[in-house]
Design an enzyme around this catalytic site. Sequence first.
Site, short mmCIF file in Angstrom:
data_model
loop_
_atom_site.label_atom_id
_atom_site.label_comp_id
_atom_site.label_asym_id
_atom_site.label_seq_id
_atom_site.Cartn_x
_atom_site.Cartn_y
_atom_site.Cartn_z
N TYR A 98 0.80 -1.23 0.00
CA TYR A 98 0.00 0.00 0.00
C TYR A 98 0.84 1.28 0.00
O TYR A 98 0.45 2.27 -0.66
CB TYR A 98 -1.00 -0.02 1.15
CG TYR A 98 -2.15 -0.96 0.86
CD1 TYR A 98 -3.28 -0.51 0.19
CD2 TYR A 98 -2.10 -2.30 1.24
CE1 TYR A 98 -4.33 -1.37 -0.10
CE2 TYR A 98 -3.14 -3.17 0.96
CZ TYR A 98 -4.25 -2.70 0.29
OH TYR A 98 -5.28 -3.56 -0.01
N GLU A 140 -8.43 -7.90 4.43
CA GLU A 140 -7.55 -8.91 3.84
C GLU A 140 -6.87 -9.76 4.91
O GLU A 140 -6.77 -11.00 4.76
CB GLU A 140 -6.52 -8.21 2.94
CG GLU A 140 -7.14 -7.66 1.67
CD GLU A 140 -6.41 -6.46 1.08
OE1 GLU A 140 -7.02 -5.73 0.29
OE2 GLU A 140 -5.22 -6.25 1.43
#
Length: 406
Positions: A98, A140
Amino acid sequence: MLSAESAAVVRATLPVVGGAIGDITPIFYRSMFAAHPELERDLFNRGNQARGDQQRALAGSIAAYATLLVDDSGRDPGTVLARIAHKHASLGILPEHYPIVHEHLFGAIVAVLGDAVTPEVASAWDDVYWEMANALIAIELGLYDEAGVVPGDVWRTVKVRRRVQESPDTVSLELVAPDGTALPAGRPGQYVSVAVRLPDGARQIRQYSLTGAAAPDAWTISVKAIAAIADGDRIEPAGEVSNHLHANAFEGDELDVSQPFGELALVPGQNPIVLISAGIGVTPMIGFLHHLRRTNSTRQVIVAHADRSPARHAHRAELKELVDDIPTATLYRWYEDLGTRPAVNGLRAGRIDLEHLAVPHDADAYLCGPAPFMTAVQSALLGRGITPDRIHHEVFGPGQEIVAAA
């Protein structure tokens, strides 16, 4: 949650940023892939990149999430994230990915909007990004935990036990563990990712629905070969992974496959079920029907499928057999080319038309097929009084939403 100050800035600048996001995302991907070519080669779908589908999907996701984040209606912004998180988990995405996206996305925002990106605007949209990223990371990590794997460690080697030609361009592959142990059970409607090493050295990954047709120790997927298509001056590229599997995956061969993921699932209860599919979109419906037959479900089931012709219809005989084995199920099929067959016993010529189909208003509907097909079908269902929360869909692509989605 965004601070009141950040929410006010995002609300004020959403039309500008949202309007430019389609210009921002191509620059973002070019920048990120230049710095990290391994991501384009081994993680991202090159076909979606070439068509621009991935760019549009990312743009739509960011705009939708930001809109819900500052919306006063109370709708949960997380509603747009479940499908993305399952896809990420099936690829083995990790929290450390990310910051890479953040760096290149914000570089692209500055490149497009220039001086309009004041420190206040940058800070507010930075908050939006990390709200979205942290929410995805949490989902996730939960999915990895549910699957019983170390985060990102979703891959396993499987062996092709059986290959069946389902139609001229579609094969099914029955997959088993090489050591004979049972594979983890996936839920009806879920998919697995399959990673292949292509001749140019790239590791490309695609998702395939579990049809539920195999023995309890195995998975079965169906793979449709996709030829290049000329669309005016534009060439729609051939399916790299699907065509590779068609040419190279046979009995005894080994494949790298992920754990099952996917948020499409049958809603429990006794409400009627409507399964509507087109082409290879039949595969999750086959999985649902195997489950309904196996559990002796008494729910009313309406199955509606559209295809080019009976000869091109993958799983044609299996679909009819499953419906025949479920006393409460009814099958309707539309073929663009019905050939010499009469339009009787649920067979119809032309494109799918729900006008004369008795769809109960309290039914849960499940759609899978090309996005334009699902847009038209969802509009028809909404017109029949089916509420948006009862319409569920699976998209074989980079997470684009169907137009009629509420």
